[in-house]
Design a protein around this motif. Structure first.
Motif, short mmCIF file in Angstrom:
data_model
loop_
_atom_site.label_atom_id
_atom_site.label_comp_id
_atom_site.label_asym_id
_atom_site.label_seq_id
_atom_site.Cartn_x
_atom_site.Cartn_y
_atom_site.Cartn_z
N VAL A 206 30.22 -0.68 -14.68
CA VAL A 206 28.90 -0.68 -14.04
C VAL A 206 27.98 0.38 -14.65
CG1 VAL A 206 29.66 -1.69 -11.86
CG2 VAL A 206 29.55 0.80 -12.09
N LYS B 94 32.18 8.08 -3.28
CA LYS B 94 30.76 8.00 -2.96
C LYS B 94 29.90 8.57 -4.08
CE LYS B 94 30.45 11.10 0.74
NZ LYS B 94 31.61 11.88 0.47
N PHE C 35 24.93 4.01 -9.87
CA PHE C 35 23.84 3.13 -9.46
C PHE C 35 22.49 3.74 -9.82
CE2 PHE C 35 20.82 1.38 -6.35
CZ PHE C 35 21.03 0.03 -6.56
N MET D 136 34.14 -9.09 -10.98
CA MET D 136 32.72 -9.32 -10.73
C MET D 136 32.46 -10.74 -10.25
SD MET D 136 30.35 -7.47 -13.47
CE MET D 136 29.96 -5.74 -13.27
N PHE E 73 29.92 6.38 -7.20
CA PHE E 73 29.20 5.14 -6.88
C PHE E 73 27.69 5.38 -6.96
CE2 PHE E 73 27.91 2.34 -3.07
CZ PHE E 73 27.53 1.31 -3.90
N PHE E 74 27.24 6.45 -6.31
CA PHE E 74 25.82 6.78 -6.30
C PHE E 74 25.33 7.06 -7.72
CE2 PHE E 74 22.61 9.21 -3.40
CZ PHE E 74 21.60 8.42 -3.89
N LYS F 216 32.40 -9.36 -3.30
CA LYS F 216 31.17 -9.52 -2.54
C LYS F 216 30.57 -8.15 -2.21
CE LYS F 216 31.45 -14.10 -1.05
NZ LYS F 216 32.72 -14.48 -1.69
N SER F 217 31.25 -7.08 -2.64
CA SER F 217 30.71 -5.74 -2.42
C SER F 217 31.32 -4.82 -3.48
CB SER F 217 31.08 -5.22 -1.03
OG SER F 217 32.47 -4.99 -0.96
N PHE F 218 30.82 -3.61 -3.55
CA PHE F 218 31.34 -2.68 -4.55
C PHE F 218 32.78 -2.30 -4.23
CE2 PHE F 218 31.34 1.47 -6.87
CZ PHE F 218 31.11 0.94 -8.12
N LYS F 219 33.09 -2.13 -2.96
CA LYS F 219 34.47 -1.80 -2.55
C LYS F 219 35.43 -2.89 -3.01
CE LYS F 219 34.67 1.63 0.92
NZ LYS F 219 33.58 1.66 1.92
#
Ligand SMILES: Nc1ncnc2c1ncn2[C@@H]1O[C@H](COP(=O)(O)OP(=O)(O)O)[C@@H](O)[C@H]1O
Ligand SMILES: [Mg+2]
Lengths: 257, 286
Positions: free
Chosen positions: B34, B160, B167, B218, B163-164, B222-225
């Motif tokens: 990502v 967290k 993004f 991918m 992830f942040f 349905k979510s990043f987790k």
């Protein structure tokens, strides 16, 4: 209403240069608590640069900058400040995250290390999504939303930590006129109902001035700072800062409908 | 068929090591992908080869080096390489990907020199390139277990933050996250995971284990987790198939692992295609 508003952002004699030519010079600007301030200026006039200085992302060569009464580089209560950047909705559209996950990020700074989202935090996320009327999309992938919807989600992310000051850099770029107006209405509501202080950079001067309480004109330094009414009725400013042009386009759109 | 894996120590080692790297490589790979940094894995695996070749060369001159596993030198090189990549990415702000060919070619160039100085290829080097079921010794296994434990703990602790950062770097910085430091830690972990995986997957194919299961994930997540869950599942399927078939058919496990990862990817793409077509049909039938 508050008896006496305090100054939230204080910029004194700020000078910033990327190269040898200053982009901002001897700039002074105060943002009072409860204000909805629109910052206008031509392309390349240094609006984004000023915002980045205020946020402490870049360090000015000269001048003093305070947030909530403490110097920016000492300020550490960043949960009080929400920010939606100019490039905010240009993230990788395929990023595999849900709307809920994106808004949660707004709480990460507050949570700190070794702490995880609790029920209470999840409620805050849903509440922020409700505020921007996007709660129905919580489980959707962020990349599948329209530009206007993504912008709302990013506002929710900026709101979730319950900030006192919200800074938005050209949030309506790439959004159709109707969505943009709905967006401004949302901001006005946040300002009036929740007392949120707003600093909004916008190109869309004609529409924006209908919603903000104050306007500041920037070109290297601040050339005008007054109420929206003073700005609108000053013919020099209106022509200098593209008010007329935007206004005509705006009216034109209204007629076309 | 499976019990043979518990009769022989080396097979048991390979199995445990496989389960661990099939877990940590794809999970760390989620962030790599990502962040659009999948090729970093490639550059670092080649730098690991440089370290291994350097060790083999030193072992020719200093007997003491023969006592140690060359993989440690590989790890040292990979970590140094990851620091260089981090630095180069800042220097070439707008051409971040340039860091990869620079490090990769520098690594391979040096490795080739070290290998020729050390009297060329031997079977040992072959197993580093393509992986081997028989190569995981007790020490290797211990190293892999320790690295896996570190990676899993840090993934949990810094989920967290990473992830942040992946993004939205700027926004993460404003929230008070220490981006530079977290980036550095992440690069070091990637270097360690690559070095740990090389025994089984091989240098040439280790990046595939970090990226292919993520590419498949991918198509499902349905979510990043969920990305982590799917990437780990697909990683496990590929690695275990690779080890079992590799042993029974006497094939290099790295190749089998990657072939399985590719098959999973094709099936995932196919599934999404079928879902799309049937959705279109439904719309048309209305
Ligand atoms: N990273 C940078 N390096 C060098 N110059 C820059 C950089 N960012 C902006 N500038 C220059 O600074 C000036 C102000 O830019 P900016 O603050 O983005 O203006 P605005 O947001 O008002 O359009 C422009 O002339 C721009 O070219
Ligand atoms: Mg700008």
């Amino acid at each position: 209403m508050m008896a006496k508003a305090s100054t939230i952002v204080e910029v004194n004699n700020l000078t910033y240069q990327y190269t040898d030519r200053p982009v901002l010079q001897n700039l002074n600007l105060n943002v009072e608590e409860g204000a909805f301030l629109g910052l206008v200026g031509p392309n390349g006039s240094g609006k984004s640069t000023l915002i980045k200085c205020i946020l402490g992302l870049i360090k000015p060569q000269a001048g003093k900058l305070s947030l909530f009464g403490s110097e920016v580089h000492r300020f550490d209560d960043w949960s009080k400040v929400g920010y939606v950047s100019q490039r905010a909705n240009r993230f990788n559209a395929g990023f595999p995250a849900t709307v809920f996950e994106v808004v949660s990020m707004g709480l990460f700074g507050q949570l700190g290390l070794f702490r995880f989202m609790k029920r209470n935090d999840r409620d805050k996320v849903m509440q922020a999504l409700k505020t921007v009327e996007m709660d129905a999309y919580a489980k959707q992938p962020i990349g599948k939303l329209s530009g206007g919807q993504q912008q709302r989600v990013l506002i929710a992310r900026a709101l979730v930590s319950n900030p006192t000051l919200l800074i938005l850099d050209e949030p309506t770029v790439g959004i159709d006129a109707t969505s943009a107006r709905r967006f401004y209405e949302l901001l006005r509501k946040l300002n009036q109902d929740q007392g949120l202080t707003l600093l909004l950079v916008s190109h869309d001067v004609g529409t924006m001035t209908k919603y903000v309480t104050n306007v500041a004109c920037l070109n290297k330094s601040i050339h005008f700072h007054g109420t929206a009414h003073e700005f609108e009725t000053n013919p020099n400013l209106s022509s200098l800062y593209g008010y007329d042009v935007q206004h005509i386009i705006h009216e034109h759109e209204e007629i076309a409908k | 068929m499976i019990d043979v894996f518990f009769q022989y120590d080396f097979l048991r080692n390979a199995l445990i090591a496989g389960v661990l790297i099939g877990l940590i490589a794809p999970m760390l790979g989620v962030f790599l992908v990502v962040k659009r940094m999948s090729l970093v894995a490639d550059a670092l695996s080649h730098i690991t080869l440089t370290g291994i070749a350097f060790h083999l060369l030193l072992a020719n001159f200093f007997a003491i080096f023969s006592l140690y596993d060359p993989i440690y030198m590989g790890m040292v090189f990979a970590v140094i390489g990851s620091l260089f990549i981090n630095q180069l990415r800042t220097v070439y702000g707008h051409f971040k990907e340039l860091a990869i060919p620079i490090i990769l070619s520098a690594g391979v160039g040096l490795a080739v020199i070290f290998i020729s100085l050390a009297d060329g290829f031997n079977t040992d080097l072959y197993s580093y390139l393509f992986g081997s079921v028989a190569a995981v010794g007790n020490n290797d296994l211990m190293t892999i277990i320790i690295i896996a434990a570190i990676v899993l703990v840090l993934l949990f602790v810094f989920y967290k933050e990473w992830f942040f950062l992946s993004f939205d770097e700027e926004q993460a910085a404003i929230s008070g996250l220490k981006g530079k430091w977290l980036e550095l830690l992440f690069s070091i972990l990637v270097a360690l995971v690559i070095a740990a995986s090389i025994r089984i997957v091989g240098i040439l194919l280790v990046s595939a284990l970090m990226t292919l299961p993520v590419a498949s994930a991918m198509q499902w997540a349905k979510s990043f987790k969920q990305m982590f869950v799917y990437a780990a599942i697909f990683g496990q399927i590929s690695v275990l198939s690779g080890i079992f078939l590799g042993f029974h058919l006497d094939l290099a496990p790295g190749g089998v692992i990657v072939v399985f990862a590719v098959i999973i990817l094709l099936l995932s793409l196919l599934k999404n295609k079928i879902v799309k077509v049937s959705m279109n049909r439904n719309v048309q039938n209305r």
